[in-house]
Design a protein around this motif. Structure first.
Motif, PDB file in Angstrom:
ATOM      1  N   TRP A  87      55.983  89.180  33.866  1.00 12.50           N
ATOM      2  CA  TRP A  87      56.620  88.721  35.009  1.00 12.50           C
ATOM      3  C   TRP A  87      55.908  88.078  36.160  1.00 12.50           C
ATOM      4  O   TRP A  87      56.500  87.131  36.508  1.00 12.50           O
ATOM      5  CB  TRP A  87      57.296  90.169  35.685  1.00 12.50           C
ATOM      6  CG  TRP A  87      58.200  89.902  36.970  1.00 12.50           C
ATOM      7  CD1 TRP A  87      59.270  89.296  37.168  1.00 12.50           C
ATOM      8  CD2 TRP A  87      57.916  90.658  38.227  1.00 12.50           C
ATOM      9  NE1 TRP A  87      59.846  89.592  38.389  1.00 12.50           N
ATOM     10  CE2 TRP A  87      58.965  90.263  39.012  1.00 12.50           C
ATOM     11  CE3 TRP A  87      56.945  91.400  38.699  1.00 12.50           C
ATOM     12  CZ2 TRP A  87      58.872  90.500  40.416  1.00 12.50           C
ATOM     13  CZ3 TRP A  87      57.072  91.948  40.100  1.00 12.50           C
ATOM     14  CH2 TRP A  87      58.275  91.576  40.917  1.00 12.50           C
ATOM     15  N   ASP A  88      54.946  88.635  36.476  1.00 11.95           N
ATOM     16  CA  ASP A  88      54.031  87.659  37.435  1.00 11.95           C
ATOM     17  C   ASP A  88      53.562  86.643  37.127  1.00 11.95           C
ATOM     18  O   ASP A  88      53.649  85.381  38.034  1.00 11.95           O
ATOM     19  CB  ASP A  88      52.706  88.714  37.805  1.00 11.95           C
ATOM     20  CG  ASP A  88      51.679  88.044  38.740  1.00 11.95           C
ATOM     21  OD1 ASP A  88      51.056  87.152  38.203  1.00 11.95           O
ATOM     22  OD2 ASP A  88      51.793  88.424  39.910  1.00 11.95           O
ATOM     23  N   ARG A  91      56.671  84.046  37.153  1.00 11.94           N
ATOM     24  CA  ARG A  91      56.534  83.647  38.677  1.00 11.94           C
ATOM     25  C   ARG A  91      55.608  82.701  39.121  1.00 11.94           C
ATOM     26  O   ARG A  91      56.135  81.733  39.628  1.00 11.94           O
ATOM     27  CB  ARG A  91      57.027  84.820  39.627  1.00 11.94           C
ATOM     28  CG  ARG A  91      58.094  85.620  39.205  1.00 11.94           C
ATOM     29  CD  ARG A  91      58.421  86.657  40.438  1.00 11.94           C
ATOM     30  NE  ARG A  91      57.383  87.653  40.316  1.00 11.94           N
ATOM     31  CZ  ARG A  91      56.611  87.814  41.317  1.00 11.94           C
ATOM     32  NH1 ARG A  91      56.757  86.971  42.491  1.00 11.94           N
ATOM     33  NH2 ARG A  91      55.770  88.656  41.430  1.00 11.94           N
ATOM     34  N   PHE A  92      54.476  83.024  38.651  1.00  9.69           N
ATOM     35  CA  PHE A  92      53.612  82.190  39.169  1.00  9.69           C
ATOM     36  C   PHE A  92      53.528  80.582  38.726  1.00  9.69           C
ATOM     37  O   PHE A  92      53.170  79.955  39.466  1.00  9.69           O
ATOM     38  CB  PHE A  92      51.844  82.667  39.061  1.00  9.69           C
ATOM     39  CG  PHE A  92      50.746  82.076  39.159  1.00  9.69           C
ATOM     40  CD1 PHE A  92      50.479  81.884  40.381  1.00  9.69           C
ATOM     41  CD2 PHE A  92      50.002  81.515  38.093  1.00  9.69           C
ATOM     42  CE1 PHE A  92      49.540  81.102  40.844  1.00  9.69           C
ATOM     43  CE2 PHE A  92      48.804  80.625  38.275  1.00  9.69           C
ATOM     44  CZ  PHE A  92      48.516  80.516  39.773  1.00  9.69           C
ATOM     45  N   ARG A  95      55.857  79.081  40.649  1.00 13.15           N
ATOM     46  CA  ARG A  95      55.611  78.465  41.817  1.00 13.15           C
ATOM     47  C   ARG A  95      54.428  77.412  41.910  1.00 13.15           C
ATOM     48  O   ARG A  95      54.530  76.355  42.645  1.00 13.15           O
ATOM     49  CB  ARG A  95      54.736  79.612  42.720  1.00 13.15           C
ATOM     50  CG  ARG A  95      55.546  80.667  43.216  1.00 13.15           C
ATOM     51  CD  ARG A  95      54.922  81.600  44.180  1.00 13.15           C
ATOM     52  NE  ARG A  95      53.465  82.299  43.898  1.00 13.15           N
ATOM     53  CZ  ARG A  95      53.415  83.460  43.045  1.00 13.15           C
ATOM     54  NH1 ARG A  95      54.451  83.984  42.760  1.00 13.15           N
ATOM     55  NH2 ARG A  95      52.377  83.823  42.696  1.00 13.15           N
ATOM     56  N   THR A  96      53.793  77.321  40.756  1.00 14.58           N
ATOM     57  CA  THR A  96      52.868  75.986  40.546  1.00 14.58           C
ATOM     58  C   THR A  96      53.349  74.721  39.860  1.00 14.58           C
ATOM     59  O   THR A  96      52.552  73.742  39.949  1.00 14.58           O
ATOM     60  CB  THR A  96      51.653  76.462  39.873  1.00 14.58           C
ATOM     61  OG1 THR A  96      52.095  76.845  38.626  1.00 14.58           O
ATOM     62  CG2 THR A  96      50.983  77.784  40.424  1.00 14.58           C
ATOM     63  N   GLY A  98      55.232  71.512  39.381  1.00 15.64           N
ATOM     64  CA  GLY A  98      55.388  70.280  40.436  1.00 15.64           C
ATOM     65  C   GLY A  98      54.027  69.840  41.084  1.00 15.64           C
ATOM     66  O   GLY A  98      54.056  69.020  41.941  1.00 15.64           O
ATOM     67  N   PHE A  99      53.136  70.673  41.016  1.00 15.73           N
ATOM     68  CA  PHE A  99      51.855  70.538  41.629  1.00 15.73           C
ATOM     69  C   PHE A  99      50.836  69.943  40.604  1.00 15.73           C
ATOM     70  O   PHE A  99      51.031  70.177  39.490  1.00 15.73           O
ATOM     71  CB  PHE A  99      51.026  71.506  42.262  1.00 15.73           C
ATOM     72  CG  PHE A  99      51.739  71.886  43.622  1.00 15.73           C
ATOM     73  CD1 PHE A  99      51.640  71.540  44.613  1.00 15.73           C
ATOM     74  CD2 PHE A  99      52.817  73.085  43.505  1.00 15.73           C
ATOM     75  CE1 PHE A  99      52.503  71.962  45.803  1.00 15.73           C
ATOM     76  CE2 PHE A  99      53.300  73.611  44.435  1.00 15.73           C
ATOM     77  CZ  PHE A  99      53.147  72.991  45.808  1.00 15.73           C
ATOM     78  N   GLU A 104      41.702  72.250  41.874  1.00 17.15           N
ATOM     79  CA  GLU A 104      41.916  73.556  42.986  1.00 17.15           C
ATOM     80  C   GLU A 104      43.036  74.190  41.872  1.00 17.15           C
ATOM     81  O   GLU A 104      43.011  75.681  42.274  1.00 17.15           O
ATOM     82  CB  GLU A 104      42.317  73.114  44.088  1.00 17.15           C
ATOM     83  CG  GLU A 104      41.228  72.542  45.079  1.00 17.15           C
ATOM     84  CD  GLU A 104      41.737  72.191  46.368  1.00 17.15           C
ATOM     85  OE1 GLU A 104      42.899  71.797  46.357  1.00 17.15           O
ATOM     86  OE2 GLU A 104      40.873  72.242  47.271  1.00 17.15           O
ATOM     87  N   VAL A 105      44.048  73.710  41.419  1.00 14.85           N
ATOM     88  CA  VAL A 105      44.927  74.667  40.890  1.00 14.85           C
ATOM     89  C   VAL A 105      44.334  75.227  39.655  1.00 14.85           C
ATOM     90  O   VAL A 105      44.638  76.618  39.301  1.00 14.85           O
ATOM     91  CB  VAL A 105      46.295  73.530  40.288  1.00 14.85           C
ATOM     92  CG1 VAL A 105      47.332  74.427  39.579  1.00 14.85           C
ATOM     93  CG2 VAL A 105      46.938  72.949  41.460  1.00 14.85           C
ATOM     94  N   LEU A 108      42.817  78.080  41.283  1.00 10.36           N
ATOM     95  CA  LEU A 108      43.496  79.122  41.481  1.00 10.36           C
ATOM     96  C   LEU A 108      44.012  79.929  40.495  1.00 10.36           C
ATOM     97  O   LEU A 108      44.341  81.191  40.342  1.00 10.36           O
ATOM     98  CB  LEU A 108      44.696  78.283  42.227  1.00 10.36           C
ATOM     99  CG  LEU A 108      45.899  79.185  42.872  1.00 10.36           C
ATOM    100  CD1 LEU A 108      45.269  79.927  43.833  1.00 10.36           C
ATOM    101  CD2 LEU A 108      47.097  78.507  43.135  1.00 10.36           C
ATOM    102  N   ARG A 111      41.503  82.382  39.276  1.00  7.23           N
ATOM    103  CA  ARG A 111      41.425  83.429  40.293  1.00  7.23           C
ATOM    104  C   ARG A 111      42.654  84.558  40.237  1.00  7.23           C
ATOM    105  O   ARG A 111      42.563  85.524  40.243  1.00  7.23           O
ATOM    106  CB  ARG A 111      41.257  82.928  41.594  1.00  7.23           C
ATOM    107  CG  ARG A 111      40.954  83.609  42.648  1.00  7.23           C
ATOM    108  CD  ARG A 111      40.588  82.773  44.008  1.00  7.23           C
ATOM    109  NE  ARG A 111      40.358  83.370  45.137  1.00  7.23           N
ATOM    110  CZ  ARG A 111      41.103  83.980  45.917  1.00  7.23           C
ATOM    111  NH1 ARG A 111      42.458  83.794  45.558  1.00  7.23           N
ATOM    112  NH2 ARG A 111      40.825  84.685  47.031  1.00  7.23           N
ATOM    113  N   HIS A 112      43.704  84.037  40.071  1.00  4.95           N
ATOM    114  CA  HIS A 112      45.103  84.630  40.125  1.00  4.95           C
ATOM    115  C   HIS A 112      45.034  85.316  38.843  1.00  4.95           C
ATOM    116  O   HIS A 112      45.470  86.813  38.962  1.00  4.95           O
ATOM    117  CB  HIS A 112      46.145  83.705  39.694  1.00  4.95           C
ATOM    118  CG  HIS A 112      47.401  84.600  40.122  1.00  4.95           C
ATOM    119  ND1 HIS A 112      48.263  84.883  41.021  1.00  4.95           N
ATOM    120  CD2 HIS A 112      48.374  84.899  38.973  1.00  4.95           C
ATOM    121  CE1 HIS A 112      49.139  85.483  40.495  1.00  4.95           C
ATOM    122  NE2 HIS A 112      49.198  85.771  39.259  1.00  4.95           N
TER     123      HIS A 112
END
Lengths: 166, 422
Positions: A87-88, A91-92, A95-96, A98-99, A104-105, A108, A111-112
């Motif tokens: 689920w997480d 959603r993550f 959120r990401t 389109g970038f 950095e992504v 991220l 790290r996530h």
């Protein structure tokens, strides 16, 4: 990497909440959970609009049913944890989307994943304590505990957060 | 409250209620991973956004179509943020060319995002830019969205094709040497004629060929004096006169014509003033030189079509701002009501010329219609209007905006003076 983890988490949750109850408890609902897992996986692989919250709640409901039907916690907790991870991550990824796939992504995402797995592992380990240590709580104590836990959590959060001086 | 938070707390509540109702210990255990996740999200949630946004641009003034390099710096002066998404909102008229317009990443305390980008802008002034910044905890359960403004003005001057020659010889001239022929003999370069030799004429001006034919007298060559002229440019920025399609606007061509004429006359050393008549009346005093060219181009960069209820018609055009006997270029698509005011301008002693981007052809090109009855009627009406102007002694360059302006000017004026020089 993140996508692979997402697919693995969905498969893991579907097997634990669908296939095992189907085999062990002869529960027909396990088949529905398997189908839901396959459907969720197909949506995620096809990168179409998925409904992660809907599937997550369905999986939690399945876990609840299995727990009430007497399936072992050793099977339920990993499946709930993997549904939570799926689920997480779903959603993550939304959120990401389109970038640009920059440095950095990627950092991220790494790290996530590290943070998510630490939290889920800690939660899972805590949840598995009743498998090792058996204790009985009377209902009034349980009721008081249920009221006290949110208050303690709130207090803890407010106390632990590093507040900046204005 | 986000949907994820509602779903998570709802699930925890339902599990706990089911556990309490059935007194089944294993059911409570299901809630523990979810509660741990929720606790971690609450612990990591951004309390508030303390961000500083700074923008710098490579050039504060450019010509339309030239790229502008921008640098955006987002500095976190607050607590560490797990996930920050920056999205640039480009204002209308700005096109993204190259670079980074969005960024996602973690932003620790004191760290910064730097976005380098290149944009192209349409004519105008762009003073502030908006940037959407959203921050959330690692789980995306608690989020903040803010729109930050950054200020770095960019002035975009109109793009135009320079004119090789002045389209007309202005009539009224001033006392200083320039390039406008006056029709009077004196010091100059252009040959005006021959007259009988007068005592004091320099010998190098004697026309020996003519003197050889006539044994009784000597003749001197006469040159035409060239002086600076007063040029006034009136740009019609009334909204009712503008026609625009989704991609284009007729007003942009009027601005292009004004810029090209102003630059040409200023390069010739003439004194040029500009009157912008639209939503407000803006007046650029007569002046010379390159700085004045920039002043006029800056004014043209900022102008946009507008409506002024008090000064709706050209009757209110403040003609007296222009120096006496100056040559006035009226740049407008022209309407039926404009004949009277233009006639008044002419009667005041100004030499008047009109440069008119053709609205009928512009509209027909936009609509892809050049055969209909409406098109033919509008064309006939416009021809009648231009004939009326010609009858009043106002020559008009009827400009089909698909063709270069220089051709239309040459066709209309053919290098002749607007008035016969006095």
């Amino acid at each position: 990497m993140t996508k692979a983890l997402l697919y693995a988490a969905i498969v893991f949750a579907a097997i634990f909440l669908g296939a095992f109850p189907l085999l062990l408890l002869r529960s027909s609902e396990g088949f529905a959970t398997l189908v839901a897992g396959v459907f969720w996986l197909a949506l995620e692989v096809g990168r179409k609009r998925s409904f992660p919250t809907l599937f997550f709640l369905y999986f939690i409901g399945a876990a609840l049913r299995n727990a009430l039907n007497g399936l072992s916690l050793l099977m339920i907790i990993p499946s709930v944890s993997s549904a939570l991870v799926a689920w997480d991550l779903s959603r993550f990824l939304l959120r990401t989307k389109g970038f640009d796939e920059g440095k950095e992504v990627k950092a991220l995402r790494r790290r996530h994943c590290v943070f998510l797995f630490s939290v889920v592992f800690a939660g899972g380990a805590l949840a598995l304590i009743p498998c090792v240590v058996h204790f009985a709580i009377p209902f009034p104590v349980l009721f008081v505990l249920l009221l006290a836990i949110p208050l303690c959590l709130r207090k803890a959060v407010l106390g632990f957060r590093p507040e900046r001086e204005e | 409250m986000t949907g994820a938070l509602v779903a998570l707390t709802g699930a925890v509540f339902c599990i706990t209620a089911a556990g309490a109702a059935t007194l089944h210990g294993d059911v409570f255990a299901i809630a523990i991973p979810l509660v741990a996740y929720l606790f971690a999200a609450v612990f990591r949630r951004p309390e508030r956004l303390t961000l500083v946004l700074e923008r710098s641009v490579s050039r504060a003034a450019v010509v339309q179509g030239e790229p502008v390099d921008c640098s955006l710096l987002l500095l976190n002066r607050g607590a560490s943020l797990d996930e920050v998404a920056v999205r640039e909102r480009t204002p209308e008229g700005v096109a993204r060319q190259d670079g980074e317009f969005s960024r996602l990443g973690a932003l620790p305390e004191g760290a910064a995002f730097r976005l380098e980008q290149s944009i192209r802008c349409r004519r105008g002034i762009y003073s502030s830019f908006e940037t959407e910044v959203s921050a959330c905890d690692f789980a995306g359960i608690f989020s903040f969205v803010e729109t930050l403004e950054s200020h770095a003005p960019i002035l975009v001057r109109p793009e135009y094709r320079a004119l090789r020659d002045a389209p007309v010889h202005p009539s009224g001239t001033r006392g200083f040497a320039g390039q406008a022929p006056t029709g009077q003999d004196g010091v100059g370069c252009a040959f005006l004629g021959v007259r009988e030799y007068r005592a004091g004429d320099p010998l190098r001006r004697v026309n020996w060929k003519k003197a050889a034919k006539d044994e009784r007298a000597l003749f001197s060559n006469v040159f035409e004096q060239e002086r600076v002229a007063d040029i006034g440019i009136v740009l019609d920025a009334r909204r009712c006169m503008n026609i625009s399609s989704p991609e284009d606007s007729l007003f942009e061509y009027s601005v292009e014509a004004a810029a090209a004429l102003a630059e040409r006359f200023l390069d010739d050393g003439d004194r040029v003033s500009l009157l912008l008549f639209g939503g407000c009346v803006e007046w650029i005093f007569p002046g010379y030189g390159k700085k004045h060219t920039q002043r006029i181009l800056d004014a043209l960069a900022k102008i946009s079509p507008g409506k002024n209820y008090a000064l709706e018609g050209l009757v209110n055009l403040p003609i007296k701002l222009f120096p006496a006997k100056s040559t006035i270029f009226f740049i407008s698509p022209l309407g039926q009501d404009d004949l009277g005011p233009l006639c008044r301008m002419r009667a005041n002693g100004h030499a008047v010329a009109a440069v008119s981007p053709d609205p009928v052809k512009f509209a027909s090109n936009s609509a892809g219609d050049s055969t209909s009855q409406a098109y033919r009627l509008a064309s006939a009406e416009r021809r009648a209007l231009l004939r009326g102007l010609a009858g009043m002694g106002i020559r008009t360059a009827d400009w089909d905006v698909r063709t270069p302006l220089e051709g239309a000017l040459r066709k209309a004026f053919r290098g002749k003076p607007l008035f016969s020089p006095r």
